[in-house]
Design a protein around this motif. Structure first.
Motif, PDB file in Angstrom:
ATOM      1  N   PHE A 328       0.851  -1.201   0.000  1.00 30.94           N
ATOM      2  CA  PHE A 328       0.000   0.000   0.000  1.00 30.94           C
ATOM      3  C   PHE A 328       0.886   1.251   0.000  1.00 30.94           C
ATOM      4  CE2 PHE A 328      -2.236   3.475   1.921  1.00 30.94           C
ATOM      5  CZ  PHE A 328      -3.582   3.328   1.626  1.00 30.94           C
ATOM      6  N   GLU A 329       1.858   1.281   0.916  1.00 29.57           N
ATOM      7  CA  GLU A 329       2.735   2.446   1.045  1.00 29.57           C
ATOM      8  C   GLU A 329       3.550   2.677  -0.221  1.00 29.57           C
ATOM      9  OE1 GLU A 329       3.610   2.319   5.865  1.00 29.57           O
ATOM     10  OE2 GLU A 329       4.847   1.121   4.511  1.00 29.57           O
ATOM     11  N   LEU A 330       4.092   1.612  -0.782  1.00 30.28           N
ATOM     12  CA  LEU A 330       4.936   1.758  -1.968  1.00 30.28           C
ATOM     13  C   LEU A 330       4.124   2.185  -3.191  1.00 30.28           C
ATOM     14  CD1 LEU A 330       7.295  -1.318  -1.462  1.00 30.28           C
ATOM     15  CD2 LEU A 330       7.884   1.107  -1.222  1.00 30.28           C
ATOM     16  N   LYS A 352       0.873  -8.609  -6.945  1.00 25.33           N
ATOM     17  CA  LYS A 352      -0.496  -8.477  -7.462  1.00 25.33           C
ATOM     18  C   LYS A 352      -1.509  -9.082  -6.487  1.00 25.33           C
ATOM     19  CE  LYS A 352       0.682  -8.421 -12.399  1.00 25.33           C
ATOM     20  NZ  LYS A 352       0.585  -9.148 -13.695  1.00 25.33           N
ATOM     21  N   THR A 353      -1.165 -10.219  -5.903  1.00 21.02           N
ATOM     22  CA  THR A 353      -2.075 -10.863  -4.945  1.00 21.02           C
ATOM     23  C   THR A 353      -2.290  -9.973  -3.724  1.00 21.02           C
ATOM     24  OG1 THR A 353      -1.389 -13.074  -5.634  1.00 21.02           O
ATOM     25  CG2 THR A 353      -2.408 -12.876  -3.465  1.00 21.02           C
ATOM     26  N   HIS A 354      -1.190  -9.446  -3.177  1.00 25.93           N
ATOM     27  CA  HIS A 354      -1.311  -8.557  -2.018  1.00 25.93           C
ATOM     28  C   HIS A 354      -2.126  -7.305  -2.376  1.00 25.93           C
ATOM     29  CE1 HIS A 354       1.102 -10.865   0.640  1.00 25.93           C
ATOM     30  NE2 HIS A 354       2.258 -10.649   0.041  1.00 25.93           N
ATOM     31  N   LEU A 355      -1.872  -6.761  -3.555  1.00 25.90           N
ATOM     32  CA  LEU A 355      -2.580  -5.548  -3.969  1.00 25.90           C
ATOM     33  C   LEU A 355      -4.070  -5.825  -4.125  1.00 25.90           C
ATOM     34  CD1 LEU A 355      -2.282  -2.596  -4.686  1.00 25.90           C
ATOM     35  CD2 LEU A 355      -1.772  -3.249  -7.045  1.00 25.90           C
ATOM     36  N   LEU A 356      -4.408  -6.987  -4.655  1.00 27.80           N
ATOM     37  CA  LEU A 356      -5.815  -7.370  -4.773  1.00 27.80           C
ATOM     38  C   LEU A 356      -6.471  -7.419  -3.400  1.00 27.80           C
ATOM     39  CD1 LEU A 356      -8.191  -8.392  -6.473  1.00 27.80           C
ATOM     40  CD2 LEU A 356      -7.294 -10.710  -6.198  1.00 27.80           C
ATOM     41  N   HIS A 357      -5.760  -7.969  -2.422  1.00 23.57           N
ATOM     42  CA  HIS A 357      -6.295  -8.007  -1.050  1.00 23.57           C
ATOM     43  C   HIS A 357      -6.479  -6.595  -0.494  1.00 23.57           C
ATOM     44  CE1 HIS A 357      -4.462 -12.300  -0.488  1.00 23.57           C
ATOM     45  NE2 HIS A 357      -5.591 -12.315  -1.188  1.00 23.57           N
ATOM     46  N   VAL A 358      -5.546  -5.695  -0.814  1.00 30.72           N
ATOM     47  CA  VAL A 358      -5.650  -4.305  -0.358  1.00 30.72           C
ATOM     48  C   VAL A 358      -6.910  -3.660  -0.917  1.00 30.72           C
ATOM     49  CG1 VAL A 358      -4.612  -2.011  -0.511  1.00 30.72           C
ATOM     50  CG2 VAL A 358      -3.174  -3.991  -0.006  1.00 30.72           C
ATOM     51  N   PHE A 359      -7.153  -3.855  -2.213  1.00 32.45           N
ATOM     52  CA  PHE A 359      -8.359  -3.299  -2.835  1.00 32.45           C
ATOM     53  C   PHE A 359      -9.620  -3.858  -2.171  1.00 32.45           C
ATOM     54  CE2 PHE A 359      -5.772  -2.507  -6.873  1.00 32.45           C
ATOM     55  CZ  PHE A 359      -5.782  -1.132  -6.712  1.00 32.45           C
ATOM     56  N   GLU A 360      -9.626  -5.166  -1.959  1.00 38.12           N
ATOM     57  CA  GLU A 360     -10.817  -5.804  -1.376  1.00 38.12           C
ATOM     58  C   GLU A 360     -11.086  -5.296   0.037  1.00 38.12           C
ATOM     59  OE1 GLU A 360      -9.834  -9.921  -1.624  1.00 38.12           O
ATOM     60  OE2 GLU A 360     -10.537 -10.150  -3.699  1.00 38.12           O
ATOM     61  N   ARG A 366      -9.221   1.610  -7.589  1.00 40.61           N
ATOM     62  CA  ARG A 366      -8.071   2.018  -8.392  1.00 40.61           C
ATOM     63  C   ARG A 366      -6.938   2.464  -7.480  1.00 40.61           C
ATOM     64  NH1 ARG A 366     -10.522   6.835 -11.561  1.00 40.61           N
ATOM     65  NH2 ARG A 366     -11.198   7.229  -9.414  1.00 40.61           N
ATOM     66  N   GLN A 367      -5.732   2.523  -8.066  1.00 37.01           N
ATOM     67  CA  GLN A 367      -4.593   2.940  -7.272  1.00 37.01           C
ATOM     68  C   GLN A 367      -4.719   4.391  -6.826  1.00 37.01           C
ATOM     69  OE1 GLN A 367      -1.443  -0.129  -9.409  1.00 37.01           O
ATOM     70  NE2 GLN A 367      -0.875   2.000  -9.173  1.00 37.01           N
ATOM     71  N   VAL A 368      -5.360   5.221  -7.640  1.00 38.11           N
ATOM     72  CA  VAL A 368      -5.552   6.618  -7.251  1.00 38.11           C
ATOM     73  C   VAL A 368      -6.445   6.713  -6.012  1.00 38.11           C
ATOM     74  CG1 VAL A 368      -7.548   6.980  -8.772  1.00 38.11           C
ATOM     75  CG2 VAL A 368      -6.097   8.928  -8.107  1.00 38.11           C
ATOM     76  N   ASP A 369      -7.372   5.747  -5.872  1.00 39.37           N
ATOM     77  CA  ASP A 369      -8.221   5.729  -4.682  1.00 39.37           C
ATOM     78  C   ASP A 369      -7.399   5.402  -3.436  1.00 39.37           C
ATOM     79  OD1 ASP A 369     -10.494   6.235  -6.231  1.00 39.37           O
ATOM     80  OD2 ASP A 369     -10.802   4.097  -6.615  1.00 39.37           O
ATOM     81  N   LEU A 370      -6.389   4.549  -3.600  1.00 37.23           N
ATOM     82  CA  LEU A 370      -5.511   4.235  -2.469  1.00 37.23           C
ATOM     83  C   LEU A 370      -4.729   5.465  -2.041  1.00 37.23           C
ATOM     84  CD1 LEU A 370      -4.036   0.749  -3.527  1.00 37.23           C
ATOM     85  CD2 LEU A 370      -5.907   1.209  -1.927  1.00 37.23           C
TER      86      LEU A 370
END
Length: 381
Positions: A328-330, A352-360, A366-370
């Motif tokens: 998330f931070e990176l 990608k797997t970790h990022l998918l979990h972050v979104f969920e 979207r990344q801009v939402d993060l």
């Protein structure tokens, strides 16, 4: 190796928290963890820059601690290089097991002086490192080495460390709040009273069983802790929910507490940042004798640094794991998935797997939402 039983992990976690009260037990506990997970050696090291009498330096399955400490000093620069250098180490997520052979190129490991002269002659072929604390006042790490006769490090070993790491983190962090090496269980109440940090003992419903003098003053002033509907709370509704959830989990099953309740961020009206650490009390041979009605001890202490985008908030509100928080931070720093893969020493698929979990977990699409979410997570939550 076989999967450890839930009961066995619960016993280990109970023993870990007992080390807050009796830090001389760390060596035995570290040995139990090493044996249970099938590692050849284990080292736990934590040093406080404020309480010079506080520190953990325990080792199991290796040379005596003084010899190990001397060896580490001699090879200090080589050890840092062996884990990818200071900048790489700084990026490793707190509490996330990092397998050295996966994070650092083989040629770097084989050419490293510490590996050639110390690890390899002892048959130690690989290792897992876990960053426990990385603050201005305390730094702590754990390392578990694998013997070449046991083959490659297995996922079941990593999974076991993921279960235990947050509890070791919490125990080491809270230990730093005490002003002595060992706290006798019989005098725990007197010790709590003498602490300058606020300590509140609560039951499973977050109702106060006892508060020391420092916490009493905070409660009287409603700053930063208070009582709302008979339960311990803070001004922020979201933070109160996180705090009470951690207390309930500590009472129900401390083994499943995980990252919850480590450094919950709060802010005094004066602007001073504080944190609350939640330590379970029910299980364990030492802690169970401290307060019969209390299920958790809350430590209200000064934050170690200035307000930042709170990774703690990401865990407390969204239940992100350390690895998910780091990604998330990176992402918010503008790094691509490929770049993150290189920085953390993991595959792009893992990113990608970790990022998918972050979104969920965050509800972002979207990344801009993060990035927007990160900006909104000012201190406090």
């Amino acid at each position: 190796m076989q999967q450890a039983s839930v009961e066995k992990f619960s016993d280990l976690i109970g023993a870990i928290y007992d080390c807050v009260i009796a830090p001389e037990h760390w060596t035995d506990v570290l040995n139990d963890i090493r044996m249970e997970l099938g590692f050849a050696t284990a080292l736990l090291s934590a040093y406080s820059f404020t309480n010079v009498t506080i520190g953990v330096n325990a080792a199991s399955g290796t040379d005596p601690v003084p010899t190990l400490a001397q060896t580490s000093k001699e090879y200090a620069a080589d050890i840092v290089e062996l884990w990818g250098g200071f900048e790489r180490i700084r990026r490793y997520p707190l509490g996330e097991p990092i397998v050295r052979s996966q994070a650092v190129p083989e040629e770097v490991i084989l050419g490293n002086r510490y590996y050639r002269e110390w690890s390899r002659p002892r048959g130690l072929s690989d290792a897992v490192g876990v960053a426990l604390v990385r603050e201005k006042t305390i730094i702590g790490n754990a390392m578990f080495a694998q013997h070449e006769s046991d083959g490659a490090i297995e996922e079941i070993q990593i999974s076991g460390l993921r279960v235990l790491a947050p509890h070791i983190r919490r125990a080491v962090t809270i230990s730093n709040l005490f002003d002595m090496k060992t706290v006798e269980a019989a005098t725990f109440a007197a010790t709590v009273e003498a602490l300058t940090v606020g300590v509140v003992l609560v039951d499973e419903d977050a109702k106060i069983v006892h508060a020391n003098a420092a916490a009493d003053a905070m409660l009287t002033a409603n700053d930063p802790i208070l009582v709302r509907q008979g339960r311990i709370a803070v001004q922020s509704t979201a933070t109160t929910k996180s705090l009470q959830s951690a207390i309930a989990q500590a009472a129900k099953d401390e083994a499943a507490l995980g990252q919850k309740g480590i450094g919950i961020p709060i802010l005094r009206p004066s602007g001073d940042p504080l944190v609350i650490h939640v330590m379970p009390l029910r299980r364990g041979s030492v802690r169970a004798r401290l307060a019969q009605r209390a299920t958790a001890a809350l430590f209200v202490a000064s934050a170690s640094g200035p307000p930042q985008m709170s990774h703690v908030a990401l865990n407390q509100l969204y239940d992100l794991t350390p690895a998910e928080i780091r990604i998330f931070e990176l992402i918010c720093e503008g790094h691509t998935r490929d770049a993150i893969s290189d920085l953390l020493g993991v595959s792009v698929a893992t990113v990608k797997t970790h990022l998918l979990h972050v979104f969920e977990k965050t509800g972002c699409r979207r990344q801009v939402d993060l990035v927007r979410l990160a900006k909104s997570l000012t201190f406090p939550v």
